[in-house]
Design a protein around this motif. Structure first.
Motif, PDB file in Angstrom:
ATOM      1  N   HIS A 138     -27.362 -12.319  -5.926  1.00  0.00           N
ATOM      2  CA  HIS A 138     -26.255 -13.186  -5.521  1.00  0.00           C
ATOM      3  C   HIS A 138     -25.060 -13.031  -6.463  1.00  0.00           C
ATOM      4  CE1 HIS A 138     -24.145 -16.547  -3.799  1.00  0.00           C
ATOM      5  NE2 HIS A 138     -24.123 -17.189  -4.958  1.00  0.00           N
ATOM      6  N   PHE A 139     -25.306 -13.049  -7.753  1.00  0.00           N
ATOM      7  CA  PHE A 139     -24.207 -12.925  -8.710  1.00  0.00           C
ATOM      8  C   PHE A 139     -23.555 -11.545  -8.621  1.00  0.00           C
ATOM      9  CE2 PHE A 139     -26.725 -16.024 -11.641  1.00  0.00           C
ATOM     10  CZ  PHE A 139     -26.332 -17.104 -10.864  1.00  0.00           C
ATOM     11  N   SER A 140     -24.365 -10.510  -8.537  1.00  0.00           N
ATOM     12  CA  SER A 140     -23.839  -9.136  -8.542  1.00  0.00           C
ATOM     13  C   SER A 140     -23.093  -8.769  -7.269  1.00  0.00           C
ATOM     14  CB  SER A 140     -24.975  -8.132  -8.741  1.00  0.00           C
ATOM     15  OG  SER A 140     -25.616  -8.366  -9.960  1.00  0.00           O
ATOM     16  N   SER A 141     -23.399  -9.463  -6.173  1.00  0.00           N
ATOM     17  CA  SER A 141     -22.769  -9.073  -4.901  1.00  0.00           C
ATOM     18  C   SER A 141     -21.290  -9.452  -4.838  1.00  0.00           C
ATOM     19  CB  SER A 141     -23.512  -9.705  -3.727  1.00  0.00           C
ATOM     20  OG  SER A 141     -23.371 -11.110  -3.744  1.00  0.00           O
ATOM     21  N   ALA A 142     -20.834 -10.311  -5.743  1.00  0.00           N
ATOM     22  CA  ALA A 142     -19.401 -10.660  -5.781  1.00  0.00           C
ATOM     23  C   ALA A 142     -18.621  -9.500  -6.377  1.00  0.00           C
ATOM     24  CB  ALA A 142     -19.194 -11.926  -6.605  1.00  0.00           C
ATOM     25  N   LYS A 143     -17.537  -9.123  -5.713  1.00  0.00           N
ATOM     26  CA  LYS A 143     -16.761  -7.964  -6.166  1.00  0.00           C
ATOM     27  C   LYS A 143     -15.885  -8.288  -7.385  1.00  0.00           C
ATOM     28  CE  LYS A 143     -16.661  -5.461  -1.789  1.00  0.00           C
ATOM     29  NZ  LYS A 143     -17.959  -5.943  -1.405  1.00  0.00           N
ATOM     30  N   GLN A 144     -15.382  -9.515  -7.443  1.00  0.00           N
ATOM     31  CA  GLN A 144     -14.473  -9.874  -8.530  1.00  0.00           C
ATOM     32  C   GLN A 144     -15.188 -10.661  -9.625  1.00  0.00           C
ATOM     33  OE1 GLN A 144     -11.081 -11.957  -6.992  1.00  0.00           O
ATOM     34  NE2 GLN A 144     -10.357 -10.212  -5.810  1.00  0.00           N
ATOM     35  N   SER A 145     -14.784 -10.397 -10.861  1.00  0.00           N
ATOM     36  CA  SER A 145     -15.369 -11.065 -12.019  1.00  0.00           C
ATOM     37  C   SER A 145     -15.220 -12.580 -11.913  1.00  0.00           C
ATOM     38  CB  SER A 145     -14.707 -10.552 -13.295  1.00  0.00           C
ATOM     39  OG  SER A 145     -15.217 -11.238 -14.409  1.00  0.00           O
ATOM     40  N   LYS A 146     -14.063 -13.029 -11.455  1.00  0.00           N
ATOM     41  CA  LYS A 146     -13.786 -14.455 -11.327  1.00  0.00           C
ATOM     42  C   LYS A 146     -14.805 -15.112 -10.385  1.00  0.00           C
ATOM     43  CE  LYS A 146     -10.027 -15.629  -9.173  1.00  0.00           C
ATOM     44  NZ  LYS A 146      -8.609 -15.734  -8.811  1.00  0.00           N
ATOM     45  N   THR A 147     -15.124 -14.436  -9.282  1.00  0.00           N
ATOM     46  CA  THR A 147     -16.098 -14.963  -8.316  1.00  0.00           C
ATOM     47  C   THR A 147     -17.495 -14.988  -8.927  1.00  0.00           C
ATOM     48  OG1 THR A 147     -14.772 -13.960  -6.560  1.00  0.00           O
ATOM     49  CG2 THR A 147     -16.953 -14.750  -5.944  1.00  0.00           C
ATOM     50  N   ARG A 148     -17.844 -13.924  -9.657  1.00  0.00           N
ATOM     51  CA  ARG A 148     -19.160 -13.896 -10.324  1.00  0.00           C
ATOM     52  C   ARG A 148     -19.274 -15.069 -11.295  1.00  0.00           C
ATOM     53  NH1 ARG A 148     -18.152  -8.315  -9.978  1.00  0.00           N
ATOM     54  NH2 ARG A 148     -17.320  -8.178 -12.092  1.00  0.00           N
ATOM     55  N   GLU A 149     -18.204 -15.313 -12.069  1.00  0.00           N
ATOM     56  CA  GLU A 149     -18.209 -16.426 -13.028  1.00  0.00           C
ATOM     57  C   GLU A 149     -18.399 -17.770 -12.339  1.00  0.00           C
ATOM     58  OE1 GLU A 149     -14.666 -16.269 -15.446  1.00  0.00           O
ATOM     59  OE2 GLU A 149     -15.311 -14.397 -16.398  1.00  0.00           O
ATOM     60  N   SER A 150     -17.688 -17.977 -11.225  1.00  0.00           N
ATOM     61  CA  SER A 150     -17.804 -19.277 -10.543  1.00  0.00           C
ATOM     62  C   SER A 150     -19.193 -19.440  -9.917  1.00  0.00           C
ATOM     63  CB  SER A 150     -16.693 -19.467  -9.507  1.00  0.00           C
ATOM     64  OG  SER A 150     -16.879 -18.614  -8.408  1.00  0.00           O
ATOM     65  N   ARG A 151     -19.775 -18.357  -9.428  1.00  0.00           N
ATOM     66  CA  ARG A 151     -21.142 -18.444  -8.885  1.00  0.00           C
ATOM     67  C   ARG A 151     -22.135 -18.807  -9.994  1.00  0.00           C
ATOM     68  NH1 ARG A 151     -21.956 -13.412  -4.599  1.00  0.00           N
ATOM     69  NH2 ARG A 151     -20.424 -14.149  -3.085  1.00  0.00           N
ATOM     70  N   ILE A 152     -21.978 -18.174 -11.140  1.00  0.00           N
ATOM     71  CA  ILE A 152     -22.877 -18.452 -12.266  1.00  0.00           C
ATOM     72  C   ILE A 152     -22.729 -19.909 -12.699  1.00  0.00           C
ATOM     73  CG2 ILE A 152     -23.317 -17.909 -14.702  1.00  0.00           C
ATOM     74  CD1 ILE A 152     -22.497 -14.933 -13.894  1.00  0.00           C
ATOM     75  N   GLU A 153     -21.484 -20.373 -12.847  1.00  0.00           N
ATOM     76  CA  GLU A 153     -21.222 -21.772 -13.232  1.00  0.00           C
ATOM     77  C   GLU A 153     -21.917 -22.733 -12.278  1.00  0.00           C
ATOM     78  OE1 GLU A 153     -19.762 -23.447 -15.703  1.00  0.00           O
ATOM     79  OE2 GLU A 153     -19.271 -21.615 -16.786  1.00  0.00           O
TER      80      GLU A 153
END
Length: 198
Positions: free
Chosen positions: A168-183
């Motif tokens: 789920h985290f890796s499937s986001a293309k942008q770093s910002k999206t990965r960060e918000s998913r992790i948060e």
């Protein structure tokens, strides 16, 4: 070869179908021409051998399909097996868009079903990718450094839960999206919950 075991409790499911009705009925007859037992799992007709899942009939908007649970082990001499996404490790589909296509492939489908049963009888297993083979996104590594308890909690999760988060985290293309998913999922991870757990 013994005939399959039809489950009359599933008849209402087949009778209610609007889309792919003829296709599903023909696929059902083809699968039941083997020694499989008809069941209902994941809201779809599922066919088992010795209580092990062999093949599932399922539908999508643009096609219906036979899904072989250990399809990655099938020889596929006709090149008709499809891997749904790159993250699907074991299952493979044969897709159809018409009853004619299924009818023309009946003998081929029976061969694939027979091979899938033999794979199960032999006890063969799909070699699954280990969680250590999935890359941990840099954003998650940073959170681990920032919150050591998060790393401890993540490592305590079952391998399946870890994999779910990593995908789920890796499937986001942008770093910002990965960060918000992790948060968003930090509380879940700290509580020992998986991606889909409530």
């Amino acid at each position: 070869m013994a005939a399959g075991v039809r489950n009359s409790k599933i008849d209402p499911y087949f009778n209610k179908l609007k889309k792919w009705k003829e296709e599903f009925q023909l696929l059902r007859e083809i699968v039941l021409d083997s020694e499989l037992t008809e069941d209902f799992k994941w809201m779809h007709p599922c066919y088992t051998y010795d209580n092990k899942n062999i093949v599932l009939i399922h539908d999508f908007k643009d096609y219906c399909a036979l899904l072989f649970h250990k399809g990655a082990l099938l020889k596929d001499p006709h090149g008709i097996l499809v891997q749904q996404t790159e993250n699907v490790q074991a299952a493979r589909q044969i897709r159809f868009t018409s009853v004619q296509a299924i009818d023309e492939m009946q003998l081929i489908l029976k061969d694939y079903i027979d091979e899938a049963i033999e794979i199960e009888k032999a006890g063969l297993k799909v070699e699954m990718k280990k969680n250590t083979e999935y890359s941990i996104p840099e954003e998650l590594e940073n959170k681990f450094a920032e919150i050591p308890d998060l790393k401890t909690a993540f490592e305590a999760l079952t391998p399946g839960r870890q994999r779910g988060y990593l995908l789920h985290f890796s499937s986001a293309k942008q770093s910002k999206t990965r960060e918000s998913r992790i948060e968003k999922y930090i509380p879940h991870i700290l509580d020992g919950k998986g991606f889909d757990d409530k």
